[in-house]
Design an enzyme around this catalytic site. Structure first.
Site, PDB file in Angstrom:
ATOM      1  N   CYS A 106     -14.791   4.929   1.543  1.00 49.00           N
ATOM      2  CA  CYS A 106     -14.331   4.325   2.801  1.00 49.00           C
ATOM      3  C   CYS A 106     -14.940   5.077   3.973  1.00 49.00           C
ATOM      4  O   CYS A 106     -15.111   4.526   5.050  1.00 49.00           O
ATOM      5  CB  CYS A 106     -12.818   4.354   2.869  1.00 49.00           C
ATOM      6  SG  CYS A 106     -12.139   5.976   2.520  1.00 49.00           S
ATOM      7  N   GLU A 163     -18.784  -3.875   6.193  1.00 53.99           N
ATOM      8  CA  GLU A 163     -18.767  -2.828   5.169  1.00 53.99           C
ATOM      9  C   GLU A 163     -19.566  -3.300   3.947  1.00 53.99           C
ATOM     10  O   GLU A 163     -19.282  -4.354   3.377  1.00 53.99           O
ATOM     11  CB  GLU A 163     -17.321  -2.525   4.745  1.00 53.99           C
ATOM     12  CG  GLU A 163     -17.239  -1.350   3.779  1.00 53.99           C
ATOM     13  CD  GLU A 163     -15.807  -1.035   3.353  1.00 53.99           C
ATOM     14  OE1 GLU A 163     -15.085  -1.965   2.957  1.00 53.99           O
ATOM     15  OE2 GLU A 163     -15.441   0.152   3.405  1.00 53.99           O
ATOM     16  N   GLU A 218      -4.555   1.891   4.255  1.00 49.96           N
ATOM     17  CA  GLU A 218      -5.823   2.608   4.452  1.00 49.96           C
ATOM     18  C   GLU A 218      -6.926   1.690   3.960  1.00 49.96           C
ATOM     19  O   GLU A 218      -7.010   1.412   2.760  1.00 49.96           O
ATOM     20  CB  GLU A 218      -5.843   3.914   3.638  1.00 49.96           C
ATOM     21  CG  GLU A 218      -4.868   4.962   4.140  1.00 49.96           C
ATOM     22  CD  GLU A 218      -5.174   5.436   5.547  1.00 49.96           C
ATOM     23  OE1 GLU A 218      -6.331   5.313   6.004  1.00 49.96           O
ATOM     24  OE2 GLU A 218      -4.240   5.918   6.207  1.00 49.96           O
ATOM     25  N   LYS A 268       0.444   1.440  -9.192  1.00 51.26           N
ATOM     26  CA  LYS A 268      -0.497   0.482  -9.777  1.00 51.26           C
ATOM     27  C   LYS A 268      -1.910   0.892  -9.417  1.00 51.26           C
ATOM     28  O   LYS A 268      -2.374   0.672  -8.304  1.00 51.26           O
ATOM     29  CB  LYS A 268      -0.233  -0.941  -9.280  1.00 51.26           C
ATOM     30  CG  LYS A 268      -1.009  -1.938 -10.149  1.00 51.26           C
ATOM     31  CD  LYS A 268      -1.377  -3.194  -9.448  1.00 51.26           C
ATOM     32  CE  LYS A 268      -2.625  -3.122  -8.623  1.00 51.26           C
ATOM     33  NZ  LYS A 268      -3.864  -2.813  -9.360  1.00 51.26           N
TER      34      LYS A 268
HETATM   35  P1  NAD Z   1      -9.334  -4.123  -3.198  1.00 53.38           P
HETATM   36  O1  NAD Z   1      -8.630  -4.463  -1.925  1.00 53.38           O
HETATM   37  O2  NAD Z   1     -10.032  -5.204  -3.917  1.00 53.38           O
HETATM   38  O3  NAD Z   1      -8.272  -3.538  -4.265  1.00 53.38           O
HETATM   39  C1  NAD Z   1      -7.487  -2.421  -3.974  1.00 53.38           C
HETATM   40  C2  NAD Z   1      -6.206  -2.489  -4.790  1.00 53.38           C
HETATM   41  O4  NAD Z   1      -5.413  -3.600  -4.372  1.00 53.38           O
HETATM   42  C3  NAD Z   1      -6.426  -2.661  -6.289  1.00 53.38           C
HETATM   43  O5  NAD Z   1      -5.470  -1.897  -6.985  1.00 53.38           O
HETATM   44  C4  NAD Z   1      -6.151  -4.155  -6.488  1.00 53.38           C
HETATM   45  O6  NAD Z   1      -5.722  -4.485  -7.788  1.00 53.38           O
HETATM   46  C5  NAD Z   1      -5.038  -4.379  -5.492  1.00 53.38           C
HETATM   47  N1  NAD Z   1      -4.878  -5.758  -5.028  1.00 53.38           N
HETATM   48  C6  NAD Z   1      -5.818  -6.738  -4.942  1.00 53.38           C
HETATM   49  N2  NAD Z   1      -5.263  -7.868  -4.429  1.00 53.38           N
HETATM   50  C7  NAD Z   1      -3.956  -7.580  -4.179  1.00 53.38           C
HETATM   51  C8  NAD Z   1      -2.863  -8.323  -3.625  1.00 53.38           C
HETATM   52  N3  NAD Z   1      -2.998  -9.592  -3.220  1.00 53.38           N
HETATM   53  N4  NAD Z   1      -1.671  -7.714  -3.512  1.00 53.38           N
HETATM   54  C9  NAD Z   1      -1.509  -6.422  -3.876  1.00 53.38           C
HETATM   55  N5  NAD Z   1      -2.500  -5.673  -4.420  1.00 53.38           N
HETATM   56  C10 NAD Z   1      -3.715  -6.244  -4.559  1.00 53.38           C
HETATM   57  O7  NAD Z   1     -10.290  -2.910  -2.871  1.00 53.38           O
HETATM   58  P2  NAD Z   1     -11.355  -2.187  -3.848  1.00 53.38           P
HETATM   59  O8  NAD Z   1     -12.550  -3.052  -3.967  1.00 53.38           O
HETATM   60  O9  NAD Z   1     -10.681  -1.734  -5.089  1.00 53.38           O
HETATM   61  O10 NAD Z   1     -11.711  -0.884  -3.007  1.00 53.38           O
HETATM   62  C11 NAD Z   1     -12.707  -0.832  -2.049  1.00 53.38           C
HETATM   63  C12 NAD Z   1     -12.124  -0.862  -0.652  1.00 53.38           C
HETATM   64  O11 NAD Z   1     -11.186   0.200  -0.492  1.00 53.38           O
HETATM   65  C13 NAD Z   1     -13.177  -0.638   0.416  1.00 53.38           C
HETATM   66  O12 NAD Z   1     -12.959  -1.545   1.461  1.00 53.38           O
HETATM   67  C14 NAD Z   1     -12.916   0.791   0.877  1.00 53.38           C
HETATM   68  O13 NAD Z   1     -13.343   1.067   2.180  1.00 53.38           O
HETATM   69  C15 NAD Z   1     -11.431   0.862   0.738  1.00 53.38           C
HETATM   70  N6  NAD Z   1     -10.969   2.258   0.661  1.00 53.38           N
HETATM   71  C16 NAD Z   1     -10.321   2.765   1.749  1.00 53.38           C
HETATM   72  C17 NAD Z   1      -9.908   4.090   1.756  1.00 53.38           C
HETATM   73  C18 NAD Z   1      -9.198   4.667   2.958  1.00 53.38           C
HETATM   74  O14 NAD Z   1      -8.553   5.704   2.814  1.00 53.38           O
HETATM   75  N7  NAD Z   1      -9.310   4.062   4.129  1.00 53.38           N
HETATM   76  C19 NAD Z   1     -10.141   4.898   0.635  1.00 53.38           C
HETATM   77  C20 NAD Z   1     -10.789   4.337  -0.463  1.00 53.38           C
HETATM   78  C21 NAD Z   1     -11.200   3.014  -0.439  1.00 53.38           C
END
Ligand code: NAD
Length: 494
Positions: free
Chosen positions: A283, A384, A249, A175
């Site tokens: 991230c 962040e 992550e 997804k």
């Molecule tokens: P997000 O948590 O809003 O969404 C990430 C994913 O989770 C999306 O596919 C979203 O549809 C899904 N999602 C949302 N709610 C959910 C739920 N309740 N259950 C299951 N899935 C759900 O994050 P974002 O805004 O898309 O991304 C930014 C964040 O990602 C930042 O905090 C960044 O630091 C982090 N990030 C971390 C890494 C790493 O490797 N540590 C890499 C890239 C991004």
């Protein structure tokens, strides 16, 4: 409608069961609509999981090096399509074309690396405590894996998860983020064209609701997630209650420490790349710049002058250094943090507003922003921001720098610039983070090295390199007794 705006389940591009869709647009050019994608339902997840479960039987039994051959073909096709994929990724999520090419290159490297691992997937053989008995451990795949990703590395991060997962014999429901469905579909099309068998990877589009349905599905054996710490916490709760393994992550607040003896020209290049690359939406972005007092003022002046030369724009056009932020919500969040920084008393050195004028009016652009006079307790030093905002903190010593670097809830990446070898090695141990760069910025992961963070950034697993295979395999312990009699371990057999 292009087939690629559908779900991909059991080898077919199909609509969502409820026919509902969501719209995906270009963050740099509002009028550019990329497509309508399925707002999938729990029923779609059911179909995808059923297909993956059936495919698991044959895929998990295929000799691992044969699975590796398919991964090699995937790597070859990604190589052929690198430019066209990068163009579409930039269109969808905004980072400049040279960066999305790097994103695809990381996927290519990961494909070839995972393919090579299919000829290793080592277990152990160890001596038995009994005669005529042989002890070993082998790796077995875990089963059906739910893969949920963020949008900022729309091809690389999904492949960090899916390639080792399928190399080890698992099947997958993927997804992508609702902000990068197009890139996700283009990636899955590569798998289809490479001849990946039906049902091994299934694509279900949508947002948090369908992600949540995937996590709580009883026939998903493990979940791998990249995204915010808040969402990761919710996923961990569900997985904990259902006894599923999960790899998380999450967010970061990455420090770069610059000591008095550092090479400042090198530092400037590192900061520009670390803080403003991907518009600060990594991230691993450099979010805090911790400068020792002897070079603080000079470095700040050098930095302002260098950062004022950054060119903003649509990343598929020429000479663009920094793209837009991802969407309205992202822009509101970043501008909100800029206001918080001002109210907290930090000094706004440059930027601090939405970037406007000409084509910039058509997208979510924010001026590269630098605050100085930041203290460790300010929210802009602790939370962040995920945008082009850098918080500069002045310190007197190495010890103070490390103490501030560690004084946040996150622990993903970190960096230190010094020419003193002893200090560099000390920092390697002292900084609380999953990754430390010496004389480089906080970004720059390589596909064959472990990647992940401590504290609220991760939950103890690693992506990348050899360690990721520990997540995607179960250890089976095997004893072979060829003595022809019952031998009891720990019992006196004589
Ligand atoms: P997000 O948590 O809003 O969404 C990430 C994913 O989770 C999306 O596919 C979203 O549809 C899904 N999602 C949302 N709610 C959910 C739920 N309740 N259950 C299951 N899935 C759900 O994050 P974002 O805004 O898309 O991304 C930014 C964040 O990602 C930042 O905090 C960044 O630091 C982090 N990030 C971390 C890494 C790493 O490797 N540590 C890499 C890239 C991004």
């Amino acid at each position: 409608m292009s087939a690629l705006t559908l779900n991909f389940i059991n080898g077919e591009w199909i609509k969502s069961s409820n026919r509902k869709t969501f719209t995906d647009t270009n963050p740099a050019v509002h009028s550019d609509v990329i497509g309508e994608f399925p707002a999938s339902t729990p029923e779609d997840v059911d179909s995808a999981v059923a297909a993956a479960r059936v495919a698991f039987r044959s895929w998990s039994r295929m000799p691992a090096p044969e699975r590796g051959n398919i991964l090699k073909r995937i790597g070859d096709i990604l190589t052929e399509r690198k430019d066209e994929l990068a163009f579409e990724m930039t269109r969808e999520m905004g980072k400049p074309h040279f960066e999305t090419r790097g994103d695809v290159q990381e996927a290519i490297d990961t494909a070839y690396y995972a393919a090579s691992e299919t000829r290793r997937l080592f277990g152990h053989t160890v001596p038995s405590e009994l005669p005529n008995k042989f002890n070993m451990s082998i790796r077995r795949p875990v089963g059906v894996i739910g893969v949920i990703t963020a949008w900022n590395f729309p091809v690389a991060v999904p492949t960090w998860k899916m390639f080792p997962a399928i190399a080890a014999g698992n099947t997958v429901i993927f997804k992508p983020s609702e902000d990068a469905p197009h890139s996700g579909a283009l990636l899955v099309k590569v798998f289809e064209d490479a001849g990946l068998p039906t049902g091994v990877v299934n694509l279900v589009q949508g947002g948090g609701e369908v992600g949540s349905a995937l996590v709580s599905h009883p026939d998903i054996d493990a979940v791998t997630f990249t995204g915010s710490t808040d969402t990761g916490g919710k996923i961990a709760e569900t997985c904990g209650a259902m006894h599923k393994r999960c790899s998380l992550e999450m967010g970061g607040k990455n420090p770069m420490i610059v000591l008095d003896d550092a090479n400042l020209d090198l530092v400037i290049d590192g900061i520009l790349w670390g803080a403003f690359g991907t518009t600060g939406q990594r991230c691993t972005a450099t979010s805090r710049l911790i400068i020792q007092s002897g070079v603080h003022d000079k470095l700040l002046e050098m930095l302002k002058s260098a950062a004022s030369g950054l060119r903003l724009g649509y990343g598929n056009e020429k000479d663009v250094d920094v793209g837009p932020v991802i969407n309205q919500k992202g822009m509101d969040k970043v501008l909100g943090y800029i206001e918080i920084g001002k109210k907290e008393g930090a000094v706004l050195e440059m930027g601090g507003a939405r970037a406007t004028g000409g084509k910039l009016d058509n997208g979510f652009f924010i001026e590269p922003t630098i605050f100085s006079g930041v203290t460790r307790h300010m929210r802009i030093a602790r939370e962040e921001i995920f945008g082009p905002v850098l918080s500069v903190i002045k310190v007197d010593s190495y010890d103070e720098a490390v103490s501030i670097a560690n004084d946040v809830p996150y622990g993903l990446s970190s960096s230190i610039y010094t020419n003193d070898i002893s200090t560099a090695f000390k920092a390697m141990h002292d900084i609380e983070a999953g990754i430390t760069y010496i004389n480089g910025p906080t970004i720059g992961a390589e596909a064959h090295m472990p990647f992940g963070g401590v504290k609220k950034t991760g939950n103890g697993h690693r992506e990348g390199g050899w360690e990721v295979f520990d997540f995607y395999t179960e250890t089976k312990t095997v004893y072979v007794d060829y003595s022809g009699k019952l031998q009891k371990a720990q019992i006196d057999n004589t």
